[in-house]
Enzyme design. Structure first.
Site, short mmCIF file in Angstrom:
data_model
loop_
_atom_site.label_atom_id
_atom_site.label_comp_id
_atom_site.label_asym_id
_atom_site.label_seq_id
_atom_site.Cartn_x
_atom_site.Cartn_y
_atom_site.Cartn_z
N LYS A 158 -5.92 0.86 0.03
CA LYS A 158 -5.85 0.77 1.48
C LYS A 158 -6.10 -0.20 1.71
O LYS A 158 -7.73 -0.63 1.54
CB LYS A 158 -6.81 2.41 2.07
N SER A 226 -0.70 0.82 1.01
CA SER A 226 -0.65 0.78 2.29
C SER A 226 -2.23 0.40 3.03
O SER A 226 -2.82 0.01 2.31
CB SER A 226 -1.11 2.56 2.76
#
Length: 373
Positions: A158, A226
């Site tokens: 992330k 992500s």
């Protein structure tokens, strides 16, 4: 040697629901203070302003604290949320926790976590990001007890994307950024991160800034990246296999060569250690599949298997949502379970128009995966 891993998938029944995690703790399946990572899908729009990720993050951390995990420790647990459950994809979370198990000479699931140095807005999509991510991947590998890059089957990250405020911050310091399109910056952040993973694992040489999001022959076969607004550095979870850790779980990977490549999903499941017939069916899984983790991307040429599609030209529904829905349907048809982790924006993650697939299976006597009705 790292501890053995217990891994379970739980449904998310509403935006702020973490009852599945709470039940696992109450039932003694895992302990709150031994949860080391959570990876999940939330039901928002998957865009820059998808606050369902923040709501889910808070709900799961609150349960861990309420069940006895120290607050300072809980703040450091990597929780990676991918927003958007388009089509049949069902909101869910996969929870990883350490557990006690007898050592085994068989390769079994291991997990390592690291945080990169702070990523400045001007780093995103450039060599600064690639280098910082690569360094963090190497630290996470070491913590997972993995010395051979071929034993890494899934790297979930992330990273920050660009927002108006971070773009202005860069400008105030005399810097420029890769793009001022905040939605496009999701692709930029994911792509730059994937290249960092590929460099760390020896899949590619260090790329130039000019190759980012341009040279799609450069990719990682295990990266799942992500991005969002909730952090300012790369959060890296490395998942692989190691001998000696023990436990019941094992991971494997493959790639989908295009959006319809169901065989790529089956190959990842086989890679994890399940024996399957030549033409398998979801009933052959018999509850042994814990979850699959995929990234997907609309092919840059606007075609799938020689047939033109309109995803990249559609001004009403962004292609992110269309390809995610399509690949989610293909995946659920393979596994028999709509609670599959399918995330979009797969630049440099698998081949153009396809994406990487990781599968975790339960090799124990009483498998804990989802048996489709």
């Amino acid at each position: 040697m790292p501890s053995a891993i217990e891994v379970r998938k739980v449904p998310i029944l509403s935006v702020t629901d973490a009852s599945g995690l709470e039940k696992l703790i109450d039932d003694g399946v895992l302990q709150a203070d031994r949860v080391i990572a959570i990876i999940g899908k939330t039901e928002g729009n998957g865009g820059v302003n998808d606050y369902t990720r923040i709501l889910a993050d808070r709900a799961f951390r609150e349960v861990l604290i309420a069940k006895g995990a120290p607050e300072a420790q809980v703040k450091e647990v990597p929780i990676v949320w991918s927003g958007g459950t388009d089509g049949v994809i069902s909101p869910h979370a996969t929870i990883f926790a350490t557990t006690d198990a007898e050592p085994s000479d068989e390769p079994r699931l291991t997990v390592g976590f690291a945080m990169s140095e702070v990523l400045q807005p001007e780093d995103i999509g450039r060599s600064g990001m690639v280098t910082k991510v690569a360094d963090a991947v190497k630290v996470a590998m070491e913590r997972a007890g993995i010395t051979d890059a071929s034993d890494v089957h899934y790297v979930q990250t992330k990273t920050p994307l660009l927002t108006l405020s971070t773009i202005e911050d860069a400008k105030s310091r005399g810097k420029d950024v890769f793009t001022e399109d905040t939605l496009y910056s999701m692709d930029v952040s994911n792509g730059g991160t994937a290249l960092g993973i590929a460099v760390a694992l020896g899949e590619i040489e260090m790329p130039s800034d000019e190759q980012v999001l341009k040279d799609r022959t450069l990719f990682s076969s295990v990266a799942s990246c992500s991005s969002g607004v909730e952090l300012d550095r790369a959060q890296v979870v490395v998942v692989g296999n190691a001998t000696g850790v023990g436990g019941r779980y094992r991971i494997g990977h493959s790639v989908m060569n295009d959006a319809l490549d169901a065989d790529g999903i089956w190959e990842a499941i086989r890679s994890a250690g399940l024996e399957l017939p030549e033409r398998p069916h979801s009933s052959d899984l018999q509850g042994r599949l814990v979850n699959v983790f995929l990234k997907c991307e609309a092919s840059q040429d606007g075609h799938v298997r020689g047939r033109r599609n309109a995803m990249l030209d559609d001004s009403d529904v962004h292609w992110h949502r269309q390809i995610k829905s399509a690949v989610g349907g293909v995946t659920a048809s393979v596994t028999g379970d709509p609670a599959c982790f399918v995330s979009v924006s797969a630049a440099h993650q698998g081949p153009d128009g396809g994406g990487p697939v990781a599968a975790i299976v339960d090799l124990g006597d009483q498998p804990t995966g989802y048996p489709a009705p």
